[in-house]
Design a protein around this motif. Structure first.
Motif, PDB file in Angstrom:
ATOM      1  N   ASN A 238    -116.545 -33.507   5.014  1.00  8.70           N
ATOM      2  CA  ASN A 238    -116.772 -32.580   6.120  1.00  8.70           C
ATOM      3  C   ASN A 238    -115.509 -31.744   6.262  1.00  8.70           C
ATOM      4  OD1 ASN A 238    -117.224 -31.215   8.544  1.00  8.70           O
ATOM      5  ND2 ASN A 238    -118.417 -32.914   9.400  1.00  8.70           N
ATOM      6  N   PRO A 239    -115.371 -30.690   5.431  1.00  4.76           N
ATOM      7  CA  PRO A 239    -114.121 -29.925   5.389  1.00  4.76           C
ATOM      8  C   PRO A 239    -113.663 -29.412   6.753  1.00  4.76           C
ATOM      9  CG  PRO A 239    -115.545 -29.314   3.565  1.00  4.76           C
ATOM     10  CD  PRO A 239    -116.364 -30.191   4.457  1.00  4.76           C
ATOM     11  N   GLU A 240    -114.616 -29.045   7.610  1.00  5.46           N
ATOM     12  CA  GLU A 240    -114.247 -28.537   8.931  1.00  5.46           C
ATOM     13  C   GLU A 240    -113.527 -29.598   9.760  1.00  5.46           C
ATOM     14  OE1 GLU A 240    -117.186 -28.162   7.542  1.00  5.46           O
ATOM     15  OE2 GLU A 240    -117.220 -25.990   7.205  1.00  5.46           O
ATOM     16  N   GLU A 241    -113.809 -30.875   9.480  1.00  3.63           N
ATOM     17  CA  GLU A 241    -113.165 -31.970  10.203  1.00  3.63           C
ATOM     18  C   GLU A 241    -112.050 -32.625   9.387  1.00  3.63           C
ATOM     19  OE1 GLU A 241    -115.964 -34.788  11.643  1.00  3.63           O
ATOM     20  OE2 GLU A 241    -117.074 -33.333  12.849  1.00  3.63           O
ATOM     21  N   GLY A 242    -111.669 -31.999   8.276  1.00  5.10           N
ATOM     22  CA  GLY A 242    -110.567 -32.530   7.485  1.00  5.10           C
ATOM     23  C   GLY A 242    -110.959 -33.630   6.530  1.00  5.10           C
ATOM     24  N   GLN A 273    -110.591 -23.869  -2.643  1.00  5.18           N
ATOM     25  CA  GLN A 273    -110.668 -23.197  -1.344  1.00  5.18           C
ATOM     26  C   GLN A 273    -111.138 -24.163  -0.256  1.00  5.18           C
ATOM     27  OE1 GLN A 273    -113.491 -19.981  -1.214  1.00  5.18           O
ATOM     28  NE2 GLN A 273    -112.668 -19.129   0.660  1.00  5.18           N
ATOM     29  N   VAL A 274    -112.206 -24.905  -0.537  1.00  2.00           N
ATOM     30  CA  VAL A 274    -112.749 -25.824   0.467  1.00  2.00           C
ATOM     31  C   VAL A 274    -111.832 -27.031   0.638  1.00  2.00           C
ATOM     32  CG1 VAL A 274    -114.744 -27.225   1.099  1.00  2.00           C
ATOM     33  CG2 VAL A 274    -115.082 -25.032  -0.052  1.00  2.00           C
ATOM     34  N   PHE A 275    -111.216 -27.477  -0.448  1.00  3.37           N
ATOM     35  CA  PHE A 275    -110.248 -28.572  -0.362  1.00  3.37           C
ATOM     36  C   PHE A 275    -109.098 -28.198   0.567  1.00  3.37           C
ATOM     37  CE2 PHE A 275    -106.184 -30.136  -2.321  1.00  3.37           C
ATOM     38  CZ  PHE A 275    -106.262 -31.441  -1.868  1.00  3.37           C
ATOM     39  N   VAL A 276    -108.525 -27.013   0.390  1.00  4.21           N
ATOM     40  CA  VAL A 276    -107.412 -26.588   1.249  1.00  4.21           C
ATOM     41  C   VAL A 276    -107.895 -26.410   2.692  1.00  4.21           C
ATOM     42  CG1 VAL A 276    -105.749 -24.744   1.714  1.00  4.21           C
ATOM     43  CG2 VAL A 276    -106.088 -25.554  -0.629  1.00  4.21           C
ATOM     44  N   LYS A 277    -109.123 -25.957   2.862  1.00  3.07           N
ATOM     45  CA  LYS A 277    -109.681 -25.860   4.211  1.00  3.07           C
ATOM     46  C   LYS A 277    -109.669 -27.228   4.885  1.00  3.07           C
ATOM     47  CE  LYS A 277    -113.877 -24.411   6.675  1.00  3.07           C
ATOM     48  NZ  LYS A 277    -115.241 -23.855   6.508  1.00  3.07           N
ATOM     49  N   ALA A 278    -110.053 -28.262   4.143  1.00  5.36           N
ATOM     50  CA  ALA A 278    -110.037 -29.619   4.682  1.00  5.36           C
ATOM     51  C   ALA A 278    -108.609 -30.089   4.940  1.00  5.36           C
ATOM     52  CB  ALA A 278    -110.740 -30.571   3.715  1.00  5.36           C
ATOM     53  N   VAL A 279    -107.684 -29.713   4.058  1.00  2.00           N
ATOM     54  CA  VAL A 279    -106.274 -30.079   4.224  1.00  2.00           C
ATOM     55  C   VAL A 279    -105.718 -29.499   5.522  1.00  2.00           C
ATOM     56  CG1 VAL A 279    -103.953 -29.706   3.290  1.00  2.00           C
ATOM     57  CG2 VAL A 279    -105.816 -30.388   1.770  1.00  2.00           C
ATOM     58  N   ILE A 280    -106.025 -28.236   5.779  1.00  5.88           N
ATOM     59  CA  ILE A 280    -105.547 -27.576   7.005  1.00  5.88           C
ATOM     60  C   ILE A 280    -106.133 -28.259   8.229  1.00  5.88           C
ATOM     61  CG2 ILE A 280    -105.626 -25.421   8.314  1.00  5.88           C
ATOM     62  CD1 ILE A 280    -105.578 -23.942   5.596  1.00  5.88           C
ATOM     63  N   ALA A 281    -107.424 -28.584   8.180  1.00  9.12           N
ATOM     64  CA  ALA A 281    -108.073 -29.258   9.311  1.00  9.12           C
ATOM     65  C   ALA A 281    -107.491 -30.653   9.519  1.00  9.12           C
ATOM     66  CB  ALA A 281    -109.582 -29.337   9.075  1.00  9.12           C
ATOM     67  N   TYR A 282    -107.200 -31.348   8.415  1.00  5.29           N
ATOM     68  CA  TYR A 282    -106.620 -32.689   8.530  1.00  5.29           C
ATOM     69  C   TYR A 282    -105.237 -32.621   9.173  1.00  5.29           C
ATOM     70  CZ  TYR A 282    -104.861 -37.302   7.270  1.00  5.29           C
ATOM     71  OH  TYR A 282    -104.323 -38.567   7.315  1.00  5.29           O
ATOM     72  N   LYS A 283    -104.448 -31.624   8.787  1.00  9.67           N
ATOM     73  CA  LYS A 283    -103.111 -31.468   9.372  1.00  9.67           C
ATOM     74  C   LYS A 283    -103.203 -31.248  10.880  1.00  9.67           C
ATOM     75  CE  LYS A 283     -99.115 -28.397   9.487  1.00  9.67           C
ATOM     76  NZ  LYS A 283     -99.322 -27.981  10.891  1.00  9.67           N
ATOM     77  N   LYS A 284    -104.140 -30.397  11.293  1.00  8.89           N
ATOM     78  CA  LYS A 284    -104.300 -30.134  12.726  1.00  8.89           C
ATOM     79  C   LYS A 284    -104.683 -31.408  13.465  1.00  8.89           C
ATOM     80  CE  LYS A 284    -105.608 -25.249  12.270  1.00  8.89           C
ATOM     81  NZ  LYS A 284    -106.703 -24.256  12.422  1.00  8.89           N
ATOM     82  N   LYS A 285    -105.595 -32.184  12.871  1.00  5.80           N
ATOM     83  CA  LYS A 285    -106.016 -33.429  13.498  1.00  5.80           C
ATOM     84  C   LYS A 285    -104.861 -34.426  13.558  1.00  5.80           C
ATOM     85  CE  LYS A 285    -109.013 -35.925  11.229  1.00  5.80           C
ATOM     86  NZ  LYS A 285    -110.292 -36.390  10.643  1.00  5.80           N
ATOM     87  N   LEU A 286    -104.049 -34.466  12.505  1.00  8.35           N
ATOM     88  CA  LEU A 286    -102.902 -35.366  12.464  1.00  8.35           C
ATOM     89  C   LEU A 286    -101.871 -34.978  13.511  1.00  8.35           C
ATOM     90  CD1 LEU A 286    -101.904 -37.786  10.733  1.00  8.35           C
ATOM     91  CD2 LEU A 286    -100.589 -36.135   9.396  1.00  8.35           C
TER      92      LEU A 286
END
Length: 422
Positions: A238-242, A273-286
């Motif tokens: 779920n890339p939007e949620e990291g 592209q989608v992997f980095v999208k998930a990475v950015i979302a994971y960072k925000k959640k972290l």
């Protein structure tokens, strides 16, 4: 001055591959990977393949994503490949034909498997390309073919065999794969699929591949000979949620037209592209849980309980410092502190002795002491067991409890604020 986590760019760890140049070892990572990671807004952090790095992975925190790609065959002992039916002669043929791949690199195996397991434990976004997809499958409990030609291709007539590696046409070689409908891969390449077909042509640089896919993983593509060419964890996607756990056997970053940077299909860079999208979302959640420590919010009932316990300890302290006996009417107030201590199963005998001195243990102290003795025995047994564990096992155990601590803290915070945790 320590940097605030909120201003750190999303970090993607990539393990280098060791090679020999001018009689010396050099580490490298393919630039296509780095260009795509940077281009979509993350920072590639190269983990050098040098001895001992697998013990230093904590130093690379915070980890917002892991991309593993390229490298030698994984040590067969890590996925129980001794059950293979290949003869010693066949194994020797494989070693001669694929000399650069069959030179096992145990240090790289150790680094990458620990990173893969860390991603699986913490739900850190993970993208595995070629060898990286095989690392993911092994980390999840799957197995690999030691050699596709010997174990798969030879079962087909020559006209139906799929060529998975061509040393004479290394970059230009392609073979067809069948994309699984409704998978992420289907979504990325759907505009390039011919009507009524689910086929695309991909590059191929491997002599090994997935034999038994791990239970938690689901196929996204197959070669005509049945070999799985792409897979993912649908429960961790779920890339939007990291969330992003995926492996691709082919190299979409290198599927480009000759002498140009134009991709074979518009969907080729989508995985990055989608992997980095998930990475950015994971960072925000972290960052929400780690960047700015916030005092825990207590409801009124817990605030009242805390005041009662604090008052009980205050009474005990006064008894110890003044030597005065407690008035019978105050005994119930002192008992609240004793009951709290009895519930704290982590207390040691040293703490018990100190608390007895300040009069905190009353009446049913026998039960309290029995619990402490049981805890001391459990702790002793745990230390004996852990003393026999390997460094890797202890590291995995520590990662597990670190993850559980984060989850516990997050759920407790939500419960205290009346938020549904389902």
């Amino acid at each position: 001055m320590a940097s605030d986590l909120s201003v750190i760019l999303p970090r993607v760890l990539i393990v280098s591959r060791r090679s020999v140049r001018k009689n010396k070892f050099v580490d490298f990572v393919g630039e296509y990977h780095l260009d795509l990671i940077v281009g979509y807004g993350a920072l590639p952090v190269i983990v050098p393949r040098v001895s001992g790095v697998h013990m230093l992975l904590d130093s690379f925190e915070p980890i917002h994503g892991v991309l593993l790609c390229e490298g030698e065959d994984i040590d067969p002992s890590l996925y129980e490949a001794e059950t293979t039916n290949l003869s010693p002669e066949e194994l020797e043929q494989i070693r001669r034909l694929h000399a650069s791949d069959t030179a096992i690199d145990k240090e790289k195996d150790s680094i990458e498997l620990r990173l893969a397991k860390l991603c699986l434990e913490r739900n850190i976004p993970y993208l595995g390309i070629c060898r990286g997809s095989q690392v993911l499958n092994v980390a999840c409990g799957g197995t690999l073919y030691l050699d596709i030609e010997k174990e798969i291709s030879n079962k087909f007539v020559e006209s139906q065999r799929v060529k998975h590696i061509d040393y004479d046409n290394y970059d230009g070689h392609r073979h067809v794969i069948n994309v699984v409908e409704s998978s992420p891969l289907h979504h990325w390449y759907k505009d390039s699929l011919e009507e009524g077909k689910m086929e695309i042509s991909v590059n191929s640089y491997h002599h090994q591949g997935v034999k038994r896919l791990a239970q938690r993983l689901v196929p996204m593509a197959y070669a005509p000979d049945g070999l799985i060419e792409g897979f993912y964890d649908p429960d961790a996607y779920n890339p939007e949620e990291g969330k992003f756990i995926m492996g691709l056997q082919f190299h979409p970053e290198r599927m480009r037209q000759p002498d140009t940077n134009q991709f074979d299909y518009p969907g080729c860079p989508k995985a990055y592209q989608v992997f980095v999208k998930a990475v950015i979302a994971y960072k925000k959640k972290l960052n929400i849980t780690t960047s700015v420590p916030k005092p825990m919010k207590l409801n009124q009932e817990m605030k009242n309980k805390r005041k009662v316990i604090q008052w009980s300890f205050s009474l005990a302290r006064n008894m110890f410092t003044t030597g005065q006996e407690l008035h019978p009417s105050k005994e119930s107030e002192l008992k609240a502190g004793a009951e709290f201590l009895q519930c704290n199963t982590a207390l040691s005998f040293q703490q018990k002795n100190r608390l007895e001195q300040i009069g905190a243990t009353v009446r049913n102290g026998g039960s309290y002491i029995e619990r402490l003795q049981l805890n001391e025995e459990n702790e002793r047994q745990a230390k004996n067991v852990m003393g026999k564990m390997s460094i890797e096992q202890l590291s995995d155990l520590l990662s597990f409890y670190h993850m559980m601590g984060q989850i516990c803290s997050e759920v407790l915070e939500r419960k205290l604020n009346g938020i549904n945790c389902q």
